[in-house]
Design a protein around this motif. Structure first.
Motif, PDB file in Angstrom:
ATOM      1  N   ALA A  55     -14.810  12.582  56.083  1.00  0.00           N
ATOM      2  CA  ALA A  55     -14.866  12.555  55.355  1.00  0.00           C
ATOM      3  C   ALA A  55     -13.661  12.482  54.850  1.00  0.00           C
ATOM      4  N   GLN A  68     -16.907  12.217  50.897  1.00  0.00           N
ATOM      5  CA  GLN A  68     -16.878  11.183  50.314  1.00  0.00           C
ATOM      6  C   GLN A  68     -17.273  10.333  52.186  1.00  0.00           C
ATOM      7  N   TRP A  70     -17.547   8.663  55.640  1.00  0.00           N
ATOM      8  CA  TRP A  70     -16.781   7.079  55.894  1.00  0.00           C
ATOM      9  C   TRP A  70     -18.099   6.264  56.510  1.00  0.00           C
ATOM     10  N   ASP A  71     -19.473   7.429  57.204  1.00  0.00           N
ATOM     11  CA  ASP A  71     -20.319   6.638  57.789  1.00  0.00           C
ATOM     12  C   ASP A  71     -22.092   8.013  57.148  1.00  0.00           C
TER      13      ASP A  71
END
Length: 185
Positions: A55, A68, A70-71
């Motif tokens: 993230a 945040q 990425w997946d």
């Protein structure tokens, strides 16, 4: 060989101090820092993976960290990893990001953090002294073997002690700075 021994000890001492400094980044100081969470490991499809590989971690405000991934499928795993960790923060998951609000530290918590800083400083000093002992033993062995004269061995030991003193002073300097940062209101 003796100068190589001292140079090697110096490099090991530097790594010990660098490790302590990295660990200091994980101490909460009332201000948000990505170092608080980036080394947390998350169970990502059965593999323990560092959070900073899963993230983007940012600090939009002084008292908030935003993670945040990425997946999106890993949001729950990140939340669990943060809850299991000893950082003492509760994650807020809102759809696509995890927010960590950092409350101001109490005086008691600050004192506990200072104790932890001192403990980590002492661990680093012990590491530095152990490297000095190892290098000193190697220098004594060289003297016994006859590859180095007595006067030269004495000079090498003095150089080794000066190197050790320099790194111990650096540990104290970094520790004092971190202590002041923790106690800052």
């Amino acid at each position: 060989m003796s100068s190589e021994t001292i140079s090697s000890a110096d490099q090991k001492m530097k790594r010990a101090v660098d490790a302590m400094e990295r660990d200091f980044g994980a101490f909460r100081t009332g201000r948000a820092s990505t170092a608080l969470v980036e080394r947390l490991t998350v169970d990502y499809y059965g593999t323990q993976t560092p959070l900073n590989q899963l993230a983007g971690i940012s600090v939009p405000e002084a008292h908030q960290i935003v993670i945040q991934p990425w997946d999106r499928g890993v949001l729950g795993a990140i939340e669990k990893a943060i809850q299991k960790s000893d950082i003492g923060l509760l994650p807020n998951v809102d759809g696509t990001v995890v927010r960590l609000n950092i409350p101001p530290l109490t005086e008691e918590r600050r004192k506990d953090l200072v104790k932890s800083v001192h403990k980590r400083m002492e661990e680093a000093k012990v590491e530095v002294r152990n490297f000095r002992r190892e290098a000193g033993d190697e220098l004594k062995k060289e003297e016994r073997d006859g590859t180095v004269g007595t006067d030269e061995a004495h000079r090498q030991h003095e150089t080794l002690q000066k190197t050790t003193d320099r790194w111990i002073a650096e540990v104290d300097r970094l520790g004092t700075a971190k202590e002041q940062e923790v106690m800052e209101v």
